[in-house]
Design a protein around this motif. Structure first.
Motif, PDB file in Angstrom:
ATOM      1  N   MET A   1     -13.981  -3.679 -12.435  1.00 51.98           N
ATOM      2  CA  MET A   1     -13.900  -2.373 -13.047  1.00 51.98           C
ATOM      3  C   MET A   1     -15.318  -1.854 -13.270  1.00 51.98           C
ATOM      4  SD  MET A   1     -11.871  -1.128 -16.462  1.00 51.98           S
ATOM      5  CE  MET A   1     -12.712  -2.126 -17.639  1.00 51.98           C
ATOM      6  N   ARG A   2     -15.489  -0.554 -12.984  1.00 53.44           N
ATOM      7  CA  ARG A   2     -16.784   0.076 -13.201  1.00 53.44           C
ATOM      8  C   ARG A   2     -16.569   1.388 -13.939  1.00 53.44           C
ATOM      9  NH1 ARG A   2     -21.754   0.798  -9.198  1.00 53.44           N
ATOM     10  NH2 ARG A   2     -22.932   2.286 -10.437  1.00 53.44           N
ATOM     11  N   GLU A   3     -17.264   1.556 -15.034  1.00 47.23           N
ATOM     12  CA  GLU A   3     -17.155   2.802 -15.772  1.00 47.23           C
ATOM     13  C   GLU A   3     -17.761   3.936 -14.970  1.00 47.23           C
ATOM     14  OE1 GLU A   3     -19.513   4.509 -19.425  1.00 47.23           O
ATOM     15  OE2 GLU A   3     -17.938   3.141 -20.152  1.00 47.23           O
ATOM     16  N   LEU A   4     -16.996   5.016 -14.812  1.00 43.46           N
ATOM     17  CA  LEU A   4     -17.518   6.219 -14.172  1.00 43.46           C
ATOM     18  C   LEU A   4     -18.124   7.156 -15.203  1.00 43.46           C
ATOM     19  CD1 LEU A   4     -14.723   7.197 -11.625  1.00 43.46           C
ATOM     20  CD2 LEU A   4     -16.994   6.275 -11.131  1.00 43.46           C
ATOM     21  N   TYR A   5     -17.358   7.373 -16.281  1.00 41.94           N
ATOM     22  CA  TYR A   5     -17.795   8.356 -17.271  1.00 41.94           C
ATOM     23  C   TYR A   5     -17.067   8.103 -18.578  1.00 41.94           C
ATOM     24  CZ  TYR A   5     -18.746  12.864 -19.431  1.00 41.94           C
ATOM     25  OH  TYR A   5     -19.147  13.855 -20.283  1.00 41.94           O
ATOM     26  N   ALA A   6     -17.776   8.273 -19.681  1.00 44.35           N
ATOM     27  CA  ALA A   6     -17.184   8.230 -21.011  1.00 44.35           C
ATOM     28  C   ALA A   6     -17.607   9.494 -21.737  1.00 44.35           C
ATOM     29  CB  ALA A   6     -17.644   6.992 -21.770  1.00 44.35           C
ATOM     30  N   SER A   7     -16.631  10.270 -22.173  1.00 45.76           N
ATOM     31  CA  SER A   7     -16.943  11.534 -22.832  1.00 45.76           C
ATOM     32  C   SER A   7     -17.304  11.310 -24.296  1.00 45.76           C
ATOM     33  CB  SER A   7     -15.757  12.500 -22.729  1.00 45.76           C
ATOM     34  OG  SER A   7     -14.697  12.043 -23.537  1.00 45.76           O
ATOM     35  N   SER A   8     -17.897  12.316 -24.892  1.00 44.12           N
ATOM     36  CA  SER A   8     -18.300  12.218 -26.296  1.00 44.12           C
ATOM     37  C   SER A   8     -17.086  12.142 -27.224  1.00 44.12           C
ATOM     38  CB  SER A   8     -19.187  13.408 -26.676  1.00 44.12           C
ATOM     39  OG  SER A   8     -18.486  14.620 -26.477  1.00 44.12           O
ATOM     40  N   ASN A   9     -15.908  12.580 -26.750  1.00 46.26           N
ATOM     41  CA  ASN A   9     -14.710  12.516 -27.596  1.00 46.26           C
ATOM     42  C   ASN A   9     -13.952  11.198 -27.449  1.00 46.26           C
ATOM     43  OD1 ASN A   9     -13.262  12.691 -25.225  1.00 46.26           O
ATOM     44  ND2 ASN A   9     -12.184  14.566 -25.755  1.00 46.26           N
ATOM     45  N   GLY A  10     -14.450  10.289 -26.601  1.00 45.31           N
ATOM     46  CA  GLY A  10     -13.849   8.973 -26.466  1.00 45.31           C
ATOM     47  C   GLY A  10     -12.983   8.775 -25.237  1.00 45.31           C
ATOM     48  N   ASP A  11     -12.746   9.833 -24.446  1.00 45.60           N
ATOM     49  CA  ASP A  11     -12.034   9.654 -23.180  1.00 45.60           C
ATOM     50  C   ASP A  11     -12.906   8.828 -22.247  1.00 45.60           C
ATOM     51  OD1 ASP A  11      -9.998  11.217 -24.138  1.00 45.60           O
ATOM     52  OD2 ASP A  11     -10.114  12.713 -22.556  1.00 45.60           O
ATOM     53  N   ARG A  12     -12.261   8.092 -21.353  1.00 45.68           N
ATOM     54  CA  ARG A  12     -13.003   7.200 -20.456  1.00 45.68           C
ATOM     55  C   ARG A  12     -12.354   7.211 -19.082  1.00 45.68           C
ATOM     56  NH1 ARG A  12     -15.673   1.716 -21.331  1.00 45.68           N
ATOM     57  NH2 ARG A  12     -15.290   0.709 -19.350  1.00 45.68           N
ATOM     58  N   TRP A  13     -13.193   7.162 -18.032  1.00 43.53           N
ATOM     59  CA  TRP A  13     -12.732   7.079 -16.648  1.00 43.53           C
ATOM     60  C   TRP A  13     -13.405   5.875 -16.018  1.00 43.53           C
ATOM     61  CZ3 TRP A  13     -13.528  11.466 -19.305  1.00 43.53           C
ATOM     62  CH2 TRP A  13     -12.538  12.449 -19.263  1.00 43.53           C
ATOM     63  N   ASP A  14     -12.608   5.016 -15.391  1.00 44.08           N
ATOM     64  CA  ASP A  14     -13.119   3.801 -14.755  1.00 44.08           C
ATOM     65  C   ASP A  14     -12.646   3.738 -13.315  1.00 44.08           C
ATOM     66  OD1 ASP A  14     -14.312   2.356 -17.100  1.00 44.08           O
ATOM     67  OD2 ASP A  14     -12.260   2.570 -17.840  1.00 44.08           O
ATOM     68  N   LEU A  15     -13.455   3.147 -12.465  1.00 41.85           N
ATOM     69  CA  LEU A  15     -13.109   2.900 -11.070  1.00 41.85           C
ATOM     70  C   LEU A  15     -12.675   1.444 -10.967  1.00 41.85           C
ATOM     71  CD1 LEU A  15     -13.133   4.166  -8.214  1.00 41.85           C
ATOM     72  CD2 LEU A  15     -15.470   3.286  -7.980  1.00 41.85           C
ATOM     73  N   LEU A  16     -11.477   1.219 -10.409  1.00 43.60           N
ATOM     74  CA  LEU A  16     -10.912  -0.128 -10.328  1.00 43.60           C
ATOM     75  C   LEU A  16     -10.408  -0.419  -8.924  1.00 43.60           C
ATOM     76  CD1 LEU A  16      -9.804   1.178 -13.284  1.00 43.60           C
ATOM     77  CD2 LEU A  16      -9.198  -1.202 -13.498  1.00 43.60           C
ATOM     78  N   ILE A  17     -10.245  -1.702  -8.637  1.00 43.71           N
ATOM     79  CA  ILE A  17      -9.641  -2.159  -7.387  1.00 43.71           C
ATOM     80  C   ILE A  17      -8.428  -2.998  -7.739  1.00 43.71           C
ATOM     81  CG2 ILE A  17      -9.935  -3.564  -5.317  1.00 43.71           C
ATOM     82  CD1 ILE A  17     -12.924  -2.926  -5.462  1.00 43.71           C
ATOM     83  N   ASP A  18      -7.297  -2.676  -7.129  1.00 42.89           N
ATOM     84  CA  ASP A  18      -6.082  -3.464  -7.300  1.00 42.89           C
ATOM     85  C   ASP A  18      -6.237  -4.723  -6.456  1.00 42.89           C
ATOM     86  OD1 ASP A  18      -3.524  -4.617  -6.922  1.00 42.89           O
ATOM     87  OD2 ASP A  18      -2.560  -2.706  -7.315  1.00 42.89           O
ATOM     88  N   ALA A  19      -6.314  -5.865  -7.103  1.00 36.25           N
ATOM     89  CA  ALA A  19      -6.563  -7.125  -6.397  1.00 36.25           C
ATOM     90  C   ALA A  19      -5.468  -7.468  -5.395  1.00 36.25           C
ATOM     91  CB  ALA A  19      -6.717  -8.267  -7.400  1.00 36.25           C
ATOM     92  N   SER A  20      -4.242  -7.053  -5.662  1.00 35.39           N
ATOM     93  CA  SER A  20      -3.143  -7.418  -4.765  1.00 35.39           C
ATOM     94  C   SER A  20      -3.084  -6.552  -3.513  1.00 35.39           C
ATOM     95  CB  SER A  20      -1.802  -7.357  -5.505  1.00 35.39           C
ATOM     96  OG  SER A  20      -1.539  -6.039  -5.936  1.00 35.39           O
ATOM     97  N   THR A  21      -3.551  -5.293  -3.613  1.00 39.95           N
ATOM     98  CA  THR A  21      -3.468  -4.386  -2.459  1.00 39.95           C
ATOM     99  C   THR A  21      -4.830  -4.028  -1.877  1.00 39.95           C
ATOM    100  OG1 THR A  21      -3.579  -2.375  -3.797  1.00 39.95           O
ATOM    101  CG2 THR A  21      -1.381  -3.322  -3.388  1.00 39.95           C
ATOM    102  N   GLY A  22      -5.883  -4.177  -2.666  1.00 40.64           N
ATOM    103  CA  GLY A  22      -7.211  -3.768  -2.220  1.00 40.64           C
ATOM    104  C   GLY A  22      -7.474  -2.284  -2.380  1.00 40.64           C
ATOM    105  N   HIS A  23      -6.507  -1.537  -2.922  1.00 38.57           N
ATOM    106  CA  HIS A  23      -6.681  -0.098  -3.100  1.00 38.57           C
ATOM    107  C   HIS A  23      -7.560   0.193  -4.312  1.00 38.57           C
ATOM    108  CE1 HIS A  23      -2.709   0.230  -0.817  1.00 38.57           C
ATOM    109  NE2 HIS A  23      -3.673   0.669  -0.020  1.00 38.57           N
ATOM    110  N   THR A  24      -8.401   1.199  -4.170  1.00 41.76           N
ATOM    111  CA  THR A  24      -9.280   1.629  -5.242  1.00 41.76           C
ATOM    112  C   THR A  24      -8.658   2.834  -5.931  1.00 41.76           C
ATOM    113  OG1 THR A  24     -11.151   0.891  -3.918  1.00 41.76           O
ATOM    114  CG2 THR A  24     -11.648   2.314  -5.764  1.00 41.76           C
ATOM    115  N   PHE A  25      -8.777   2.871  -7.248  1.00 44.45           N
ATOM    116  CA  PHE A  25      -8.203   3.981  -7.999  1.00 44.45           C
ATOM    117  C   PHE A  25      -9.032   4.253  -9.241  1.00 44.45           C
ATOM    118  CE2 PHE A  25      -6.266   0.098  -9.494  1.00 44.45           C
ATOM    119  CZ  PHE A  25      -6.154   0.245 -10.870  1.00 44.45           C
ATOM    120  N   VAL A  26      -8.773   5.413  -9.851  1.00 49.53           N
ATOM    121  CA  VAL A  26      -9.448   5.814 -11.075  1.00 49.53           C
ATOM    122  C   VAL A  26      -8.454   5.681 -12.223  1.00 49.53           C
ATOM    123  CG1 VAL A  26     -10.510   7.730 -12.334  1.00 49.53           C
ATOM    124  CG2 VAL A  26     -11.041   7.377  -9.919  1.00 49.53           C
ATOM    125  N   ARG A  27      -8.909   5.093 -13.314  1.00 48.82           N
ATOM    126  CA  ARG A  27      -8.085   4.978 -14.522  1.00 48.82           C
ATOM    127  C   ARG A  27      -8.686   5.867 -15.603  1.00 48.82           C
ATOM    128  NH1 ARG A  27      -6.555  -0.751 -16.081  1.00 48.82           N
ATOM    129  NH2 ARG A  27      -4.836  -0.184 -14.702  1.00 48.82           N
TER     130      ARG A  27
END
Length: 68
Positions: free
Chosen positions: A1-27
């Motif tokens: 998991m890699r943090e993309l952005y964290a807003s000043s109000n506490g929202d957070r966006w992370d870049l992740l890889i699904d280990a079972s499929t290899g697909h990358t997604f944003v959380r």
């Protein structure tokens, strides 16, 4: 998991890889006052939503850093 952005109000966006499929997604994890909901989005969906937001700009900056 890699943090993309964290807003000043506490929202957070992370870049992740699904280990079972290899697909990358944003959380996106909303801040606690907003309910703390977690939403996973495939990269094409995330990028199609709004390329002007700081979380989108952070992902584009990461992509640019890989090719420069």
């Amino acid at each position: 998991m890699r943090e993309l952005y964290a807003s000043s109000n506490g929202d957070r966006w992370d870049l992740l890889i699904d280990a079972s499929t290899g697909h990358t997604f944003v959380r996106h994890t909303a801040n606690q006052p907003s309910g703390g909901n977690v939403v996973d989005m495939a990269l094409p969906i995330f990028l199609s939503l709004d390329s002007g937001g700081p979380e989108h700009q952070a992902l584009w900056a990461l992509i640019r850093s890989l090719v420069t």
